[in-house]
Design an enzyme around this catalytic site. Sequence first.
Site, PDB file in Angstrom:
ATOM      1  N   ASP A   1      -2.742   2.487  -6.201  1.00  0.00           N
ATOM      2  CA  ASP A   1      -1.749   2.566  -5.121  1.00  0.00           C
ATOM      3  C   ASP A   1      -1.694   1.364  -4.196  1.00  0.00           C
ATOM      4  OD1 ASP A   1      -4.234   3.118  -4.046  1.00  0.00           O
ATOM      5  OD2 ASP A   1      -3.496   4.620  -2.649  1.00  0.00           O
ATOM      6  N   GLU A   2      -2.377   0.283  -4.520  1.00  0.00           N
ATOM      7  CA  GLU A   2      -2.276  -0.900  -3.656  1.00  0.00           C
ATOM      8  C   GLU A   2      -2.538  -2.173  -4.444  1.00  0.00           C
ATOM      9  OE1 GLU A   2      -5.244  -1.591  -0.599  1.00  0.00           O
ATOM     10  OE2 GLU A   2      -6.534  -0.064  -1.493  1.00  0.00           O
TER      11      GLU A   2
ATOM     12  N   ASP B   1       0.857  -1.192   0.000  1.00  0.00           N
ATOM     13  CA  ASP B   1       0.000   0.000   0.000  1.00  0.00           C
ATOM     14  C   ASP B   1       0.894   1.243   0.000  1.00  0.00           C
ATOM     15  OD1 ASP B   1      -2.177   1.641   0.101  1.00  0.00           O
ATOM     16  OD2 ASP B   1      -2.772   1.136   2.149  1.00  0.00           O
TER      17      ASP B   1
END
Length: 368
Positions: free
Chosen positions: A108-109, A14
């Site tokens: 983003d993860e 993350d």
Amino acid sequence: METELPIRKIIHVDMDAFYASVEQLDDPSLVGKAIAVGGGGTRGVVSAASYEARKFGVRSAMSGALAKKLCPELIFVRTNFERYREISAKIRKIFFEYTDLVEPLSLDEAYLDVTENKKGNPSATLIATEIRQKIKERTGLNASAGISINKFIAKVASDINKPNGQKTVPPEEVLDFLEQLDIKKFYGVGKVMKEKMYRHGIYTGADLKKKSFEYLQENFGKSGSYYYNIVRGIHNSTVKPERTRKSLAAERTFSENISSEIFMLEKLENIAEEVAKRLKKSKVAGRTITLKIKYRDFTLQTRSKTLPLYIASKELILDNVKDLLLQDEMKDSVRLLGISMSNLNNEKGKKKEEIPEKTIDVQLKLEF
């Protein structure tokens, strides 16, 4: 039924305050300052906030006006999704150096299954460390990670040592970790569910584990078996490299509220065009069309219809949205309109993964 499940080595990566961190990377004058991506103006909404801004209570999905009130020194920066996607692609490339089992959740993860990996490294902990180092070297950004036996625990663990840290929960520590965990930190337990849990005397994983399978089913319905299993470290969901898209949507927030249906149709034409472009790009069509309406007082209304055939063209989308718009009178002026297409023709008739009603606690000694 008692079932032993395979132990996997899962990493959840993350990025730390991704959008805000990218903006600070590109503009060093913003480093160390409270910034919000998006949210500018009287109608704006915060898309992301730097850690400096979060100290004041600024959060994503918060109105820009409230964010500015909480943090008068807040600097608003316009979103730049092209740049975010560019950096996300670099990060994803690093993931594939270790495994092809990568399931992106957003820019983003992502989840990675490194049980068997391209490096032949038996330690998921060391792999996570290497990945975070490479992300820093190649992008200048920090990432956090959670490492454990399944996706649920890995995601929970990735929040433990944020920012720029990681947490490993090996098999022999899973049960203690979950028992000591605050119930609000269980992934999937939002504000409403947290309050319901509290009313049942459930404040920690240990409290949850004391409740019988029958009690949880009776009081939490279909979610009862899910809660019964996750607190025992059982979560069957595998890392899925190709996630099937369930819907496509586009929406617009207006600079001024609109009350005329003629003006609304003009706005919806542009939104329908954007949805059609996204359907074409994804090579899909949909049967269920939903009109999203957010009124002046922020109340939300949706109107949906399911068609006998799949559609993807702007003209057909707009025709059906027009019917939905005119089927009822507007209760107030409107600040946002959106269109989504679901029931897409990319959905396979797969049988849902079965979750055993009762499972035994599994603890294996593996190098983590």
